[in-house]
Design an enzyme around this catalytic site. Structure first.
Site, PDB file in Angstrom:
ATOM      1  N   ASP A 242      -8.755  -7.178   8.885  1.00  0.00           N
ATOM      2  CA  ASP A 242      -7.559  -7.349   8.064  1.00  0.00           C
ATOM      3  C   ASP A 242      -7.588  -6.387   6.866  1.00  0.00           C
ATOM      4  O   ASP A 242      -8.645  -6.208   6.246  1.00  0.00           O
ATOM      5  CB  ASP A 242      -7.556  -8.803   7.559  1.00  0.00           C
ATOM      6  CG  ASP A 242      -6.254  -9.204   6.906  1.00  0.00           C
ATOM      7  OD1 ASP A 242      -5.238  -9.252   7.611  1.00  0.00           O
ATOM      8  OD2 ASP A 242      -6.249  -9.473   5.691  1.00  0.00           O
TER       9      ASP A 242
ATOM     10  N   GLU B 222      -6.751  -2.850  10.764  1.00  0.00           N
ATOM     11  CA  GLU B 222      -5.378  -2.908  10.271  1.00  0.00           C
ATOM     12  C   GLU B 222      -5.371  -2.059   9.000  1.00  0.00           C
ATOM     13  O   GLU B 222      -5.824  -2.504   7.947  1.00  0.00           O
ATOM     14  CB  GLU B 222      -4.957  -4.344   9.938  1.00  0.00           C
ATOM     15  CG  GLU B 222      -3.478  -4.410   9.557  1.00  0.00           C
ATOM     16  CD  GLU B 222      -3.141  -5.435   8.475  1.00  0.00           C
ATOM     17  OE1 GLU B 222      -1.961  -5.768   8.343  1.00  0.00           O
ATOM     18  OE2 GLU B 222      -4.038  -5.882   7.745  1.00  0.00           O
TER      19      GLU B 222
HETATM   20  C1  GLC Z   1      -2.705  -8.687   6.759  1.00  0.00           C
HETATM   21  C2  GLC Z   1      -2.269  -9.816   7.662  1.00  0.00           C
HETATM   22  C3  GLC Z   1      -1.237 -10.626   6.947  1.00  0.00           C
HETATM   23  C4  GLC Z   1      -1.855 -11.177   5.681  1.00  0.00           C
HETATM   24  C5  GLC Z   1      -2.429 -10.068   4.817  1.00  0.00           C
HETATM   25  C6  GLC Z   1      -3.314 -10.591   3.741  1.00  0.00           C
HETATM   26  O1  GLC Z   1      -1.685  -7.789   6.517  1.00  0.00           O
HETATM   27  O2  GLC Z   1      -1.796  -9.293   8.871  1.00  0.00           O
HETATM   28  O3  GLC Z   1      -0.756 -11.656   7.743  1.00  0.00           O
HETATM   29  O4  GLC Z   1      -0.878 -11.851   4.945  1.00  0.00           O
HETATM   30  O5  GLC Z   1      -3.232  -9.208   5.580  1.00  0.00           O
HETATM   31  O6  GLC Z   1      -4.484 -11.119   4.289  1.00  0.00           O
END
Ligand code: GLC
Length: 564
Positions: free
Chosen positions: A218, A277
């Site tokens: 994440d 991500e």
């Molecule tokens: C990422 C996740 C999202 C979350 C954010 C903070 O972007 O995909 O759902 O709110 O991180 O953890």
């Protein structure tokens, strides 16, 4: 027909089946709290995933990625983790997790779990310790605490704005402030602290030892920070280049963390995998995807594009080039738990383009905010285009990431009363952002019954009446249903999978794309409205019935390799 030069990745000469499993996997994202509820508390759980192991097997995916299922106060849908090495009691136990893993593995499905390293929950033992320890305590060093500004320190240290809106600083009882990139309940960890680093290695080993196959990381681009005083203002931050030295975003030194993680991943057989991500400039994505770092990175370009041949072609070409640079395979995503479902995006008028030609990232959210006016959404066209885009994506070289419910052709749920919304992005920016609850509504499994088969105790987000038409039980075995299309496509994709490259074939039309994979498998998508004539090759699958041998508008067909 003329063809352009093939796009090649370094693995192109290797047979597809000799490559590591993740390179061209189809990965299905489960949002556990909204998948299946077996104990009737209105929240999906781990035994619910086990109960649907057969469904997942029949779907034909290679892996599931589980959004967080850890203990959490649910301030951000579970992305506020209170304990990284346990299961939320509302979702089950570690024994339930092991059983699920065993069942999925037995069916040849790998399991990827979500790791949230940028911030913990404010309920995490470390943060509670930091609060109790007070100013200057060693426990505060694991987070980012600062004195406030202004004569009495009653103003935040800086004017920084959190990703979810509002100040990025929160004051605690003794007057100090802590930094949170996201919700107030998500204090950022201090990645300069050795204990933070050691603890995440422990977490990675904890799940790897249990048999987890990989990790989704994440906000992988935010962990490390340069907080040398004086801290810049938000305007100064915004003006700084994102060249690896930005104080908060995409710093080069984050890869020191991932190099350490890489050693952990490679300690296992087969090596554990990771996908980042990372919302970073395109040119910097290969750093995350390299085999010295996390090994693969999400490419979110398709989920920001219109249903448009030109945009799709450029995105595919650019990302195959990037993949070649990193040595990884490309990833493709049309929907996930953070964006408006692609069936809905494609049924709404195209968003206005930004001045620089960039797409509006939050397409569809303004429609949700307006309460989902029916007149603006062409539901049939949206699903039709979504099916075509999915079939296009599943033909591409690389990994395809699917989000639960898209195989049912689900639309975004706009009709959620404000009082029932859960997403902090809604609460922190009232009237501006409706949030992401609309793609997180519990799935409809049956047309009747409590919560459309989700569970006997209601659903934690309200399900609309039109969910009945989309129920999995209604679509099971129904020719032409979206569920049937996904199953056929995923099965065929496995059989047809080949080396990681494609060759574009000119179609003579700007609104029709065609590409051929090395074994002759061809994918043709008609993004326009006029039918497109194809040659007499065998049609293996199409997202809509062909019309007199032609691919109708908003449709994709897969053609068989020719005999020669
Ligand atoms: C990422 C996740 C999202 C979350 C954010 C903070 O972007 O995909 O759902 O709110 O991180 O953890």
């Amino acid at each position: 027909m003329t063809s352009t030069a093939p796009q090649t990745t370094p693995l192109a000469s290797e047979a597809a089946d000799a490559a590591p499993w993740w390179r061209q996997a189809s990965v299905y994202q489960v949002y556990p709290r909204s998948f299946v509820d077996t104990d009737g508390d209105g929240i999906g759980d781990i035994p619910g995933i086990t109960a649907r192991a057969e469904y997942l097997e029949q779907l034909g995916i290679d892996a599931v990625w589980l959004s967080p299922f850890y203990p959490s106060a649910l301030a951000d849908g579970g992305y506020d983790v209170a304990d990284y090495r346990d299961v939320d009691p509302r979702l089950g136990t570690l024994a339930d997790f092991d059983r699920m893993l065993e069942q999925l593995h037995a069916r040849g499905i790998r399991v990827v779990v979500d790791i949230v390293p940028n911030h913990s929950s404010d309920q995490h033992a470390w943060f509670q310790e930091a609060l109790a320890g007070g100013r200057g305590s060693a426990a505060r060093d694991r987070y980012i605490f600062r004195e406030g500004s202004g004569p009495d320190g009653s103003l935040p240290p800086t004017d920084w704005v959190s990703v979810f809106g509002g100040s990025a600083w929160q004051r605690v009882d003794d007057g100090q402030w802590y930094f949170h990139n996201f919700a107030v309940e998500q204090p950022d960890l201090n990645w300069a602290h050795p204990e933070v680093r050691t603890d995440f290695v422990r977490t990675l080993r904890f799940w790897s030892d249990r048999g987890v196959d990989g990790f989704r990381i994440d906000v992988a681009h935010m962990l490390t920070k340069d907080l040398t005083e004086p801290l810049p203002s938000q305007a100064e931050l915004d003006a700084m280049p994102r060249d690896g030295q930005h104080p908060l975003i995409d710093r080069d030194d984050v890869h020191e963390v991932y190099a350490e993680w890489r050693a952990v991943f490679d300690d296992y057989e087969p090596p554990r995998t990771a996908v980042a991500e990372a919302w970073v400039d395109r040119a910097r994505v290969p750093r995350y995807a390299s085999q010295e770092s996390l090994g693969q990175a999400f490419n979110f370009d398709l989920l920001q594009a219109d249903f448009d041949a030109g945009q799709f072609r450029t995105i595919v070409a650019d990302n195959l080039t990037l993949a070649a640079e990193s040595g990884s395979s490309s990833t493709w995503v049309l929907s996930n738990h953070d964006v408006v479902r692609h069936a809905t995006r494609y049924g709404l008028p195209n968003p206005p383009r930004m001045a620089d030609g960039q797409p509006a990232i939050k397409h569809g959210l303004e429609w949700v905010l307006a309460g989902g006016p029916e007149g603006d959404l062409d539901r049939v066209l949206g699903v039709r285009r979504a099916r075509a885009a999915t079939l296009f994506m599943l033909g591409l070289p690389g990994s395809a990431y699917l989000y639960q419910g898209e195989e049912l052709g689900l639309h975004e749920v706009a009709e959620i009363p404000d009082a029932q919304r859960q997403d902090p992005t809604f609460f922190r920016s009232p009237g501006v952002d409706a949030g992401r609850d609309g793609c997180r509504v519990p799935l409809p499994w049956t047309a009747e019954g409590g919560s459309y088969g989700f569970g006997d105790g209601g659903a934690h987000l309200p399900q609309p009446a039109w969910f009945a038409d989309h129920a999995a039980s209604v679509q099971e075995g129904a020719g032409g249903s979206t569920l049937s299309l996904y199953r056929e496509a995923l099965e065929l994709r496995r059989a047809l999978q080949t080396e990681e490259r494609l060759e574009w074939i000119e179609t003579g039309r700007a609104d029709v794309l065609e590409f051929r994979r090395p074994n002759g498998w061809r994918v043709i998508t008609n993004f326009g409205t006029e039918p497109h004539r194809i040659d007499d090759a065998e049609v293996l699958l199409s997202s809509e019935p062909l019309v007199r041998g032609m691919i109708p508008g908003a449709a994709t067909a897969w053609l068989a390799p020719s005999a020669d």
